[in-house]
Design an enzyme around this catalytic site. Structure first.
Site, PDB file in Angstrom:
ATOM      1  CB  CYS A  95      -5.432   0.249   0.785  1.00 10.88           C
ATOM      2  SG  CYS A  95      -6.185   1.351  -0.320  1.00 10.88           S
ATOM      3  CG  HIS A 204      -1.526  -1.504  -1.833  1.00  9.94           C
ATOM      4  ND1 HIS A 204      -2.306  -2.581  -1.601  1.00  9.94           N
ATOM      5  CD2 HIS A 204      -2.252  -0.519  -2.146  1.00  9.94           C
ATOM      6  CE1 HIS A 204      -3.642  -2.281  -1.308  1.00  9.94           C
ATOM      7  NE2 HIS A 204      -3.614  -0.998  -1.758  1.00  9.94           N
TER       8      HIS A 204
END
Ligand code: GLN
Length: 256
Positions: A95, A204
């Site tokens: 990310c 994640h």
């Protein structure tokens, strides 16, 4: 055998359990008798220390933390990281960190951070009024992008939470195709990117907990580059990890 894990900016870049990727990587090595040492990379880390890395792991962060690390990354770490990647050292970047490895990241307030430009991609946050991409993420892997990937499971699962939308250039290939969720931008179904043996992803999770095949691919790549021989990793009992992985598919994409 010993592998050095370079963990990028642990104090500033570890949202949504990304620290778990470091723990999982180490533990899966330890179970096989492979030692690991962790190099916590920050502005004090020297080029010489960083050159010892056998694998590089980076987590997510919000815009503020990204704007804090970017100058150190650009001024002191960019060239070494590129050399490591070009030497085939594997990496996993989640990310916020891959946003900084691309050409640019335009933050929510419009400020543009110039990234390292290693991954041929750009990321733009369209501001607070555009909904964030939040939720579980299920994808099919582009296995051909991963050198010597041989696991029979061609899928990944994760959890995404980002405002930035990433658009890939021709110098990288997507890591995966989105089956459920948003991925890079919610438009073109691409998720993440691969440059050499380095993976960028919006997943994640921590990602490696539900994707042991990727954890082992990273370990195998790291051993291969360091010890220059074909490594066959001992099998581990991953029954619960795969149950967690498969459960996400039956919940969100039940077979008709
Ligand atoms: N600041 C970035 C975004 O919102 C990254 C967020 C994250 O790492 N989870 O797109």
């Amino acid at each position: 055998m010993i592998l050095t894990i370079a963990w990028l900016y642990p104090e500033l870049m570890s949202t949504y359990g990304d620290r778990g990727n470091v723990i999982i990587f180490s533990q899966r090595c330890r179970w096989r008798g492979i030692e690991t040492s962790i190099l916590r990379v920050d502005e004090k880390t020297t080029t010489r220390e960083l050159l010892n890395a056998d694998i590089i792991l980076g987590g997510g962060a919000q815009d503020r933390q990204q704007s804090l690390v970017i100058s150190d990354l650009r001024e002191r770490k960019g060239k070494v990281l590129k050399d490591l990647f070009d030497a085939g050292k594997p990496g996993l970047f989640v990310c916020g960190s891959p946003q900084l490895l691309g050409h640019t990241y335009q933050m929510a307030d419009g400020t543009v951070l110039k990234g390292l430009g290693i991954f041929d991609m750009e990321t733009k946050h369209f501001g607070k009024d555009k909904p964030r991409c939040i939720g579980n993420l299920l994808c099919t892997l582009h296995t051909e992008a991963l050198e010597e990937f041989s696991h029979e499971k061609p899928t990944i699962v994760g959890f995404e939470n980002h405002g930035g939308r990433t658009y890939l250039g021709s110098g990288v290939v997507p890591f995966a195709t989105v089956l459920y969720g948003k991925g890079n931008n919610g438009e073109d179904k691409t998720e993440g990117a691969v440059y050499k043996n380095c993976i960028a992803t919006y997943s994640h999770g921590p990602f490696l907990s539900k994707n042991p095949h990727i954890a082992d691919w990273l370990i195998a790549r790291a051993l291969n580059v360091k010890y220059a021989k074909d490594v066959v990793l001992a099998e581990l009992d991953d029954v619960y990890a795969w149950k967690a992985h498969d459960q996400m598919f039956s919940r969100y994409l039940p077979k008709k």
